[in-house]
Design a protein around this motif. Structure first.
Motif, PDB file in Angstrom:
ATOM      1  N   ASP A 194      -9.393  12.716  -8.269  1.00 36.57           N
ATOM      2  CA  ASP A 194     -10.583  13.459  -8.916  1.00 36.57           C
ATOM      3  C   ASP A 194     -10.069  15.020  -7.797  1.00 36.57           C
ATOM      4  OD1 ASP A 194     -12.237  12.767  -6.752  1.00 36.57           O
ATOM      5  OD2 ASP A 194     -13.919  13.546  -6.908  1.00 36.57           O
ATOM      6  N   GLN A 195      -8.759  14.538  -7.338  1.00 35.33           N
ATOM      7  CA  GLN A 195      -8.259  15.417  -6.358  1.00 35.33           C
ATOM      8  C   GLN A 195      -6.887  16.045  -7.003  1.00 35.33           C
ATOM      9  OE1 GLN A 195      -7.430  15.546  -2.130  1.00 35.33           O
ATOM     10  NE2 GLN A 195      -9.736  13.109  -2.753  1.00 35.33           N
ATOM     11  N   ARG A 196      -6.614  17.667  -7.041  1.00 40.68           N
ATOM     12  CA  ARG A 196      -5.124  17.614  -8.375  1.00 40.68           C
ATOM     13  C   ARG A 196      -4.230  18.139  -6.852  1.00 40.68           C
ATOM     14  NH1 ARG A 196      -4.259  17.912 -13.182  1.00 40.68           N
ATOM     15  NH2 ARG A 196      -6.041  17.987 -14.713  1.00 40.68           N
ATOM     16  N   ALA A 197      -3.599  17.916  -6.674  1.00 41.14           N
ATOM     17  CA  ALA A 197      -1.595  18.827  -6.071  1.00 41.14           C
ATOM     18  C   ALA A 197      -2.397  20.377  -6.669  1.00 41.14           C
ATOM     19  CB  ALA A 197      -0.869  18.537  -6.960  1.00 41.14           C
ATOM     20  N   PRO A 198      -2.232  20.880  -5.149  1.00 42.75           N
ATOM     21  CA  PRO A 198      -2.433  22.668  -5.114  1.00 42.75           C
ATOM     22  C   PRO A 198      -1.485  22.788  -6.739  1.00 42.75           C
ATOM     23  CG  PRO A 198      -1.265  22.153  -2.920  1.00 42.75           C
ATOM     24  CD  PRO A 198      -1.117  20.706  -3.935  1.00 42.75           C
ATOM     25  N   ALA A 199      -0.944  22.743  -7.400  1.00 40.75           N
ATOM     26  CA  ALA A 199       0.104  23.244  -8.207  1.00 40.75           C
ATOM     27  C   ALA A 199       0.973  22.665  -9.181  1.00 40.75           C
ATOM     28  CB  ALA A 199       1.157  24.318  -7.882  1.00 40.75           C
ATOM     29  N   PRO A 200       0.939  22.819 -10.334  1.00 38.19           N
ATOM     30  CA  PRO A 200       1.636  22.292 -10.673  1.00 38.19           C
ATOM     31  C   PRO A 200       3.287  22.331 -10.923  1.00 38.19           C
ATOM     32  CG  PRO A 200       0.541  23.535 -12.251  1.00 38.19           C
ATOM     33  CD  PRO A 200       0.446  23.781 -11.009  1.00 38.19           C
ATOM     34  N   ILE A 201       3.909  21.060 -11.341  1.00 37.57           N
ATOM     35  CA  ILE A 201       5.650  20.241 -10.751  1.00 37.57           C
ATOM     36  C   ILE A 201       6.301  21.004 -12.102  1.00 37.57           C
ATOM     37  CG2 ILE A 201       4.840  19.649  -8.491  1.00 37.57           C
ATOM     38  CD1 ILE A 201       5.558  17.234  -9.718  1.00 37.57           C
ATOM     39  N   LEU A 202       7.202  21.316 -12.010  1.00 35.34           N
ATOM     40  CA  LEU A 202       8.499  20.914 -12.988  1.00 35.34           C
ATOM     41  C   LEU A 202       9.447  19.873 -12.570  1.00 35.34           C
ATOM     42  CD1 LEU A 202       9.949  21.824 -15.446  1.00 35.34           C
ATOM     43  CD2 LEU A 202      11.150  23.017 -14.156  1.00 35.34           C
ATOM     44  N   GLU A 244     -15.670   6.017  -1.582  1.00 35.23           N
ATOM     45  CA  GLU A 244     -16.279   4.980  -0.963  1.00 35.23           C
ATOM     46  C   GLU A 244     -15.451   3.133  -0.714  1.00 35.23           C
ATOM     47  OE1 GLU A 244     -20.083   3.123   1.734  1.00 35.23           O
ATOM     48  OE2 GLU A 244     -20.337   4.578  -0.296  1.00 35.23           O
ATOM     49  N   GLY A 245     -15.136   3.080   0.687  1.00 39.52           N
ATOM     50  CA  GLY A 245     -14.615   1.486   0.875  1.00 39.52           C
ATOM     51  C   GLY A 245     -13.422   0.957  -0.229  1.00 39.52           C
ATOM     52  N   PHE A 246     -12.420   2.484  -0.896  1.00 40.28           N
ATOM     53  CA  PHE A 246     -11.154   2.589  -1.722  1.00 40.28           C
ATOM     54  C   PHE A 246     -10.238   2.036  -0.765  1.00 40.28           C
ATOM     55  CE2 PHE A 246      -6.875   4.246  -2.626  1.00 40.28           C
ATOM     56  CZ  PHE A 246      -6.721   3.932  -4.150  1.00 40.28           C
ATOM     57  N   THR A 247     -10.143   2.471   0.619  1.00 41.16           N
ATOM     58  CA  THR A 247      -9.235   1.867   1.199  1.00 41.16           C
ATOM     59  C   THR A 247      -9.517   0.743   1.800  1.00 41.16           C
ATOM     60  OG1 THR A 247      -9.754   3.614   2.932  1.00 41.16           O
ATOM     61  CG2 THR A 247      -8.399   4.435   1.569  1.00 41.16           C
ATOM     62  N   GLU A 248     -10.716   0.187   1.503  1.00 42.85           N
ATOM     63  CA  GLU A 248     -10.310  -1.286   2.463  1.00 42.85           C
ATOM     64  C   GLU A 248     -10.444  -2.865   2.211  1.00 42.85           C
ATOM     65  OE1 GLU A 248     -14.539  -0.387   3.606  1.00 42.85           O
ATOM     66  OE2 GLU A 248     -14.444   1.479   5.418  1.00 42.85           O
ATOM     67  N   HIS A 249     -10.721  -2.121  -0.155  1.00 44.02           N
ATOM     68  CA  HIS A 249     -10.958  -3.276   0.023  1.00 44.02           C
ATOM     69  C   HIS A 249      -9.498  -3.787  -0.559  1.00 44.02           C
ATOM     70  CE1 HIS A 249     -15.016  -4.375   0.348  1.00 44.02           C
ATOM     71  NE2 HIS A 249     -15.363  -3.004   0.766  1.00 44.02           N
ATOM     72  N   GLU A 298       0.864  -1.322  -0.087  1.00 40.95           N
ATOM     73  CA  GLU A 298       0.365   0.018   0.205  1.00 40.95           C
ATOM     74  C   GLU A 298       0.881   1.279   0.191  1.00 40.95           C
ATOM     75  OE1 GLU A 298      -3.844   2.204   2.513  1.00 40.95           O
ATOM     76  OE2 GLU A 298      -2.555   0.065   3.415  1.00 40.95           O
ATOM     77  N   SER A 299       0.949   2.146  -1.198  1.00 39.64           N
ATOM     78  CA  SER A 299       1.529   3.025  -1.019  1.00 39.64           C
ATOM     79  C   SER A 299       0.695   4.024   0.124  1.00 39.64           C
ATOM     80  CB  SER A 299       1.773   3.624  -2.253  1.00 39.64           C
ATOM     81  OG  SER A 299       0.455   4.085  -2.831  1.00 39.64           O
ATOM     82  N   GLU A 300       2.075   5.238  -0.041  1.00 40.61           N
ATOM     83  CA  GLU A 300       1.307   6.217   1.225  1.00 40.61           C
ATOM     84  C   GLU A 300       0.939   7.220  -0.031  1.00 40.61           C
ATOM     85  OE1 GLU A 300       3.898   9.577   4.226  1.00 40.61           O
ATOM     86  OE2 GLU A 300       4.645   7.438   3.276  1.00 40.61           O
ATOM     87  N   LEU A 301       0.109   7.873   0.542  1.00 38.01           N
ATOM     88  CA  LEU A 301      -0.599   8.956  -0.952  1.00 38.01           C
ATOM     89  C   LEU A 301       0.398  10.099  -0.471  1.00 38.01           C
ATOM     90  CD1 LEU A 301      -4.712   8.367   0.606  1.00 38.01           C
ATOM     91  CD2 LEU A 301      -2.749   7.429  -1.415  1.00 38.01           C
ATOM     92  N   PRO A 302      -0.483  11.445  -1.214  1.00 38.64           N
ATOM     93  CA  PRO A 302       0.364  12.449  -1.400  1.00 38.64           C
ATOM     94  C   PRO A 302       0.155  12.604  -0.228  1.00 38.64           C
ATOM     95  CG  PRO A 302       0.627  11.617  -3.594  1.00 38.64           C
ATOM     96  CD  PRO A 302      -0.698  10.905  -2.769  1.00 38.64           C
ATOM     97  N   ALA A 303       0.474  14.209   0.429  1.00 36.39           N
ATOM     98  CA  ALA A 303       0.516  14.734   1.327  1.00 36.39           C
ATOM     99  C   ALA A 303      -1.063  15.363   0.823  1.00 36.39           C
ATOM    100  CB  ALA A 303       1.567  15.626   2.944  1.00 36.39           C
ATOM    101  N   TRP A 304      -1.023  15.984  -0.099  1.00 38.30           N
ATOM    102  CA  TRP A 304      -2.393  16.338  -0.177  1.00 38.30           C
ATOM    103  C   TRP A 304      -3.875  16.621  -0.524  1.00 38.30           C
ATOM    104  CZ3 TRP A 304      -3.945  15.048  -5.183  1.00 38.30           C
ATOM    105  CH2 TRP A 304      -2.834  14.349  -6.277  1.00 38.30           C
ATOM    106  N   VAL A 305      -3.660  14.798  -0.556  1.00 38.72           N
ATOM    107  CA  VAL A 305      -4.795  14.443  -0.990  1.00 38.72           C
ATOM    108  C   VAL A 305      -6.037  14.058   0.418  1.00 38.72           C
ATOM    109  CG1 VAL A 305      -5.661  11.376  -1.313  1.00 38.72           C
ATOM    110  CG2 VAL A 305      -4.090  12.539  -1.977  1.00 38.72           C
ATOM    111  N   ASP A 306      -7.211  14.433   0.387  1.00 37.45           N
ATOM    112  CA  ASP A 306      -8.142  14.587   1.385  1.00 37.45           C
ATOM    113  C   ASP A 306      -8.161  13.060   1.153  1.00 37.45           C
ATOM    114  OD1 ASP A 306     -10.380  14.401   3.600  1.00 37.45           O
ATOM    115  OD2 ASP A 306     -10.890  16.282   1.893  1.00 37.45           O
ATOM    116  N   LYS A 307      -7.812  12.314   2.323  1.00 35.55           N
ATOM    117  CA  LYS A 307      -8.411  10.992   2.239  1.00 35.55           C
ATOM    118  C   LYS A 307     -10.255  10.714   2.158  1.00 35.55           C
ATOM    119  CE  LYS A 307      -4.956   8.843   4.605  1.00 35.55           C
ATOM    120  NZ  LYS A 307      -4.386   8.475   5.212  1.00 35.55           N
ATOM    121  N   SER A 308     -10.570  11.652   3.077  1.00 36.88           N
ATOM    122  CA  SER A 308     -12.669  11.608   3.248  1.00 36.88           C
ATOM    123  C   SER A 308     -13.147  11.359   1.796  1.00 36.88           C
ATOM    124  CB  SER A 308     -13.100  12.873   4.491  1.00 36.88           C
ATOM    125  OG  SER A 308     -12.531  14.062   3.908  1.00 36.88           O
TER     126      SER A 308
END
Length: 239
Positions: free
Chosen positions: A201-209, A115-120, A101-111
């Motif tokens: 459907d979540q994007r990072a706060p800004a683009p990166i290079l 639904e059920g994504f982290t459970e299955h 299980e990979s660690e989610l980026p800090a900008w991802v809102d888990k809520s």
């Protein structure tokens, strides 16, 4: 139990794609009346040999700690291969594939995740085997076996199609890894790109290079005998 699940299956009517008519394999699909159990099979049209099979059980159960040890599951997969691998197979190399299980980026809102994504999470052990020649894997001769970590039963398998013995190039007079890397980077250097990371459907706060590979012209590889860089054109634009 897999036997109980299979007993509930019925044949699905399916409209095969045009390419399937030319394929050496015949596909079959099955499902239970409540659509909670699916199965698919691919068999050689000439011999009838089953070369791929998969059983999927859709349940609402959350991921459970494994009840079957990995070494026991591996023994099940190995015993299966000893019985059903191609007669031309002499040596196989096992590649360990473990879901982490990979660690989610800090900008991802888990809520806000589905639904059920982290459970299955996957409940199978996946084992990949390659036929080898002089210790080198033959990439188009692979075997894949999945074993349920709760029951120890095989839930899917894919077998390499039986083939005649290959006349493979000698690996003694080849270029070194450093020479291959030099040839690769000479023809395929990283390219600067602006990327806007997205997770569902979540994007990072800004683009990166970033520096990344550009595959717009196709994928490439270095011939180990000649050192030549060879491009395999992409077929994205083909109908």
């Amino acid at each position: 139990d897999n036997k109980d699940a299979v007993a509930k299956l019925r044949v699905d009517e399916r409209q095969g794609a045009a390419w399937e008519k030319e394929s050496p394999q015949q596909m079959y699909e099955f499902s239970a009346e409540d659509h909670r159990i699916y199965a698919s099979i691919a068999a050689d049209k000439k011999t009838g040999q089953v070369q791929y099979a998969s059983l999927q059980l859709n349940t609402d159960q959350k991921a459970q700690p494994a009840k079957v040890a990995k070494d026991r599951a591996f023994a099940t997969a190995r015993n299966f291969l000893e019985k059903y691998a191609s007669p031309s197979t002499t040596l196989l190399e096992w590649t360990d594939f473990t879901y982490k299980e990979s660690e989610l980026p800090a900008w991802v809102d888990k809520s806000k995740l589905p639904e059920g994504f982290t459970e299955h999470q996957p409940r199978e052990y996946n084992f990949f085997f390659y036929e080898t020649y002089e210790g080198i894997p033959i990439m188009d001769r692979t075997y894949h076996i999945s074993v349920d970590n709760q029951t120890g039963n095989i839930t899917s398998f894919s077998l390499a199609t039986p083939k005649d013995k290959l006349d493979l190039p000698d690996s003694k007079n080849i270029i070194t890894k450093d020479q291959a890397l030099e040839a690769f980077l000479k023809n395929k250097s990283p390219k600067l790109q602006y990327v806007w990371p997205q997770y569902f459907d979540q994007r990072a706060p800004a683009p990166i290079l970033v520096y990344a590979w550009d595959y717009s012209e196709g994928f490439g590889y270095v011939d180990a005998l000649t050192g030549e860089y060879i491009i395999v054109p992409s077929d994205w634009d083909e109908e």
